[in-house]
Design a protein around this motif. Structure first.
Motif, PDB file in Angstrom:
ATOM      1  N   PRO A  56       4.970   4.158  40.280  1.00 10.36           N
ATOM      2  CA  PRO A  56       3.641   3.620  40.942  1.00 10.36           C
ATOM      3  C   PRO A  56       2.573   4.954  40.770  1.00 10.36           C
ATOM      4  O   PRO A  56       2.963   6.067  40.523  1.00 10.36           O
ATOM      5  N   TRP A  57       1.536   4.445  40.714  1.00  3.67           N
ATOM      6  CA  TRP A  57       0.280   5.493  40.890  1.00  3.67           C
ATOM      7  C   TRP A  57      -0.243   6.104  39.615  1.00  3.67           C
ATOM      8  O   TRP A  57      -1.387   6.389  39.331  1.00  3.67           O
ATOM      9  N   TYR A  58       0.684   6.515  38.892  1.00  5.91           N
ATOM     10  CA  TYR A  58       0.504   7.496  37.560  1.00  5.91           C
ATOM     11  C   TYR A  58      -0.240   6.760  36.752  1.00  5.91           C
ATOM     12  O   TYR A  58      -0.065   5.641  36.636  1.00  5.91           O
ATOM     13  N   SER A  59      -1.164   7.315  36.206  1.00  9.85           N
ATOM     14  CA  SER A  59      -1.808   6.776  34.736  1.00  9.85           C
ATOM     15  C   SER A  59      -0.905   6.951  33.783  1.00  9.85           C
ATOM     16  O   SER A  59      -0.786   7.952  33.349  1.00  9.85           O
ATOM     17  N   TYR A  60      -0.856   5.920  32.991  1.00 10.50           N
ATOM     18  CA  TYR A  60      -0.073   5.857  31.484  1.00 10.50           C
ATOM     19  C   TYR A  60      -0.960   5.556  30.330  1.00 10.50           C
ATOM     20  O   TYR A  60      -1.386   4.489  30.333  1.00 10.50           O
ATOM     21  N   VAL A  61      -1.517   6.853  29.707  1.00 10.31           N
ATOM     22  CA  VAL A  61      -2.208   6.567  28.632  1.00 10.31           C
ATOM     23  C   VAL A  61      -1.317   6.079  27.511  1.00 10.31           C
ATOM     24  O   VAL A  61      -0.470   7.021  27.141  1.00 10.31           O
ATOM     25  N   ILE A  62      -1.644   5.045  26.781  1.00  8.94           N
ATOM     26  CA  ILE A  62      -0.849   4.899  25.470  1.00  8.94           C
ATOM     27  C   ILE A  62      -1.847   4.847  24.246  1.00  8.94           C
ATOM     28  O   ILE A  62      -3.056   4.339  24.305  1.00  8.94           O
ATOM     29  N   VAL A  63      -1.437   5.595  23.331  1.00  8.15           N
ATOM     30  CA  VAL A  63      -2.483   5.643  22.130  1.00  8.15           C
ATOM     31  C   VAL A  63      -1.471   4.894  20.871  1.00  8.15           C
ATOM     32  O   VAL A  63      -0.624   5.089  20.446  1.00  8.15           O
ATOM     33  N   ALA A  64      -2.159   3.807  20.339  1.00  8.24           N
ATOM     34  CA  ALA A  64      -1.634   3.196  19.084  1.00  8.24           C
ATOM     35  C   ALA A  64      -1.919   4.159  18.040  1.00  8.24           C
ATOM     36  O   ALA A  64      -3.104   4.438  17.967  1.00  8.24           O
ATOM     37  N   VAL A  65      -1.040   4.508  17.139  1.00  5.84           N
ATOM     38  CA  VAL A  65      -1.090   5.152  15.931  1.00  5.84           C
ATOM     39  C   VAL A  65      -0.491   4.052  14.926  1.00  5.84           C
ATOM     40  O   VAL A  65       0.645   3.707  14.840  1.00  5.84           O
ATOM     41  N   GLU A  66      -1.606   3.988  13.962  1.00  3.11           N
ATOM     42  CA  GLU A  66      -1.270   2.924  12.823  1.00  3.11           C
ATOM     43  C   GLU A  66      -1.272   3.669  11.657  1.00  3.11           C
ATOM     44  O   GLU A  66      -2.326   4.174  11.151  1.00  3.11           O
ATOM     45  N   LYS A  67      -0.097   3.880  10.937  1.00  2.10           N
ATOM     46  CA  LYS A  67       0.177   4.420   9.606  1.00  2.10           C
ATOM     47  C   LYS A  67      -0.212   5.850   9.662  1.00  2.10           C
ATOM     48  O   LYS A  67      -0.975   6.458   8.867  1.00  2.10           O
ATOM     49  N   GLY A  68      -0.015   6.297  10.977  1.00  2.00           N
ATOM     50  CA  GLY A  68      -0.361   7.794  11.057  1.00  2.00           C
ATOM     51  C   GLY A  68      -1.880   8.021  11.613  1.00  2.00           C
ATOM     52  O   GLY A  68      -2.244   9.403  11.805  1.00  2.00           O
ATOM     53  N   ARG A  69      -2.594   7.155  11.881  1.00  3.75           N
ATOM     54  CA  ARG A  69      -3.790   7.211  12.101  1.00  3.75           C
ATOM     55  C   ARG A  69      -4.003   6.652  13.751  1.00  3.75           C
ATOM     56  O   ARG A  69      -3.814   5.709  13.942  1.00  3.75           O
ATOM     57  N   PRO A  70      -4.646   7.447  14.492  1.00  5.67           N
ATOM     58  CA  PRO A  70      -4.684   7.118  16.083  1.00  5.67           C
ATOM     59  C   PRO A  70      -5.820   5.934  16.170  1.00  5.67           C
ATOM     60  O   PRO A  70      -6.914   6.052  15.408  1.00  5.67           O
ATOM     61  N   ARG A  71      -5.270   4.642  16.892  1.00  7.15           N
ATOM     62  CA  ARG A  71      -6.370   3.787  16.844  1.00  7.15           C
ATOM     63  C   ARG A  71      -6.735   3.691  18.305  1.00  7.15           C
ATOM     64  O   ARG A  71      -7.021   4.764  19.027  1.00  7.15           O
ATOM     65  N   ASP A  72      -6.702   2.627  19.015  1.00  7.22           N
ATOM     66  CA  ASP A  72      -7.178   2.623  20.253  1.00  7.22           C
ATOM     67  C   ASP A  72      -6.288   3.559  21.463  1.00  7.22           C
ATOM     68  O   ASP A  72      -5.194   3.276  21.156  1.00  7.22           O
TER      69      ASP A  72
END
Lengths: 108, 173
Positions: free
Chosen positions: B118-134
């Motif tokens: 709980p409490w922690y922020s979990y930032v997730i980065v989508a990487v599609e074919k090596g390129r960061p997306r959202d």
């Protein structure tokens, strides 16, 4: 023996919002039991249903992981510091095909 | 709400791209007041799944044939202890952690939920074919049943007019 237990931020809400708590005990297990006796809401976050420390919870005595000492039977000395370190783990869904199509939907 | 500067998001996305196709992970440090967390530093950490034997001692994988550093991350608790101590000495707090989802959306998986705190922020980065997306930030719900999307405010310290361009910028790199 008085030892200081360091509480990680996610668990402070169950420990009176404190960063550290002074407890008594001769072993790691006794010190943690003392902590739970005072803050019972911490129990379900630290122990599993069998009363063992959850595998996602790491306990360090000063700078040593108690897994590699004598676990909960590890003796503690006056002014030792016990740190509760939550395991941080995660990962993408392991089912390849279905998740791939979700990604295409979002990004197209 | 999680507030960070565009430089922080750039650093996270560069790390995610550099480690592709493996998952990357790192820590978010800063301070908080009420519901608002302000990131002042991001710091990359090693994915301990790279060292499969040691990782297995900390958080064992149920299916090591299908789970690896390509779809799992684990932070070395020794490193966490070091980061916590260093942060405390500088008056900072561990606000949460980031990790990448190679070729998967920036949404928490069931595995993420099972291992979240709980409490922690979990930032997730989508990487599609090596390129960061959202990139998105998530917080575990109180009853652990799922994650709630956390508002992510990205500020450009040089010019507030550029707020929101972080994603486009990184994709060009």
């Amino acid at each position: 023996m008085a030892v200081k237990v360091m509480i990680p931020t996610p668990l402070r809400q169950y420990a009176g919002k404190q960063e550290s708590i002074q407890v008594e005990g001769h072993t790691v297990g006794e010190a943690l039991s003392g902590l739970i006796a005072r803050y019972s809401d911490l129990r379900r976050h630290l122990y599993n249903d069998e009363g063992k420390i959850r595998s996602f919870v790491n306990v360090y005595l000063n700078d040593e992981d108690i897994r590699y000492l004598s676990k909960e039977q590890t003796p503690v000395k006056e002014n030792d510091v016990l740190s509760i370190v939550p395991s941080i783990a995660g990962g993408a869904p392991s089912s390849g095909a279905a998740s791939g199509s979700i990604l295409r939907c979002i990004c197209s | 709400m999680l507030k960070l500067n565009v430089e922080h998001l750039d650093a996270i996305q560069r790390h995610a791209a550099a480690d592709y196709p493996a998952e990357c992970c790192g820590v978010l440090l800063g301070n908080h007041a009420g519901e608002v967390k302000r990131v002042t530093e991001v710091s990359p950490l090693a994915n301990l799944r790279h060292d499969a034997a040691r990782a297995q001692e900390i958080v064992p994988l149920e299916n090591p044939e299908r789970e690896s550093e390509l779809n799992r991350f684990l932070i070395d608790p020794r490193e966490q202890l070091r980061v916590e101590k260093d942060a405390r000495a500088r008056g900072l707090t561990v606000l949460g952690y980031y990790h990448s989802h190679p070729d998967h959306p920036a949404r928490p998986s069931e595995y993420d939920r099972e291992h979240a705190w709980p409490w922690y922020s979990y930032v997730i980065v989508a990487v599609e074919k090596g390129r960061p997306r959202d990139s998105r930030s998530w917080v575990l719900s109180e009853d652990r049943s799922g994650f709630q999307l956390e508002q992510l405010e990205v500020a450009d310290v040089l010019s507030h007019a550029q707020v929101g361009r972080a994603g486009q910028r990184s994709q060009g790199q």
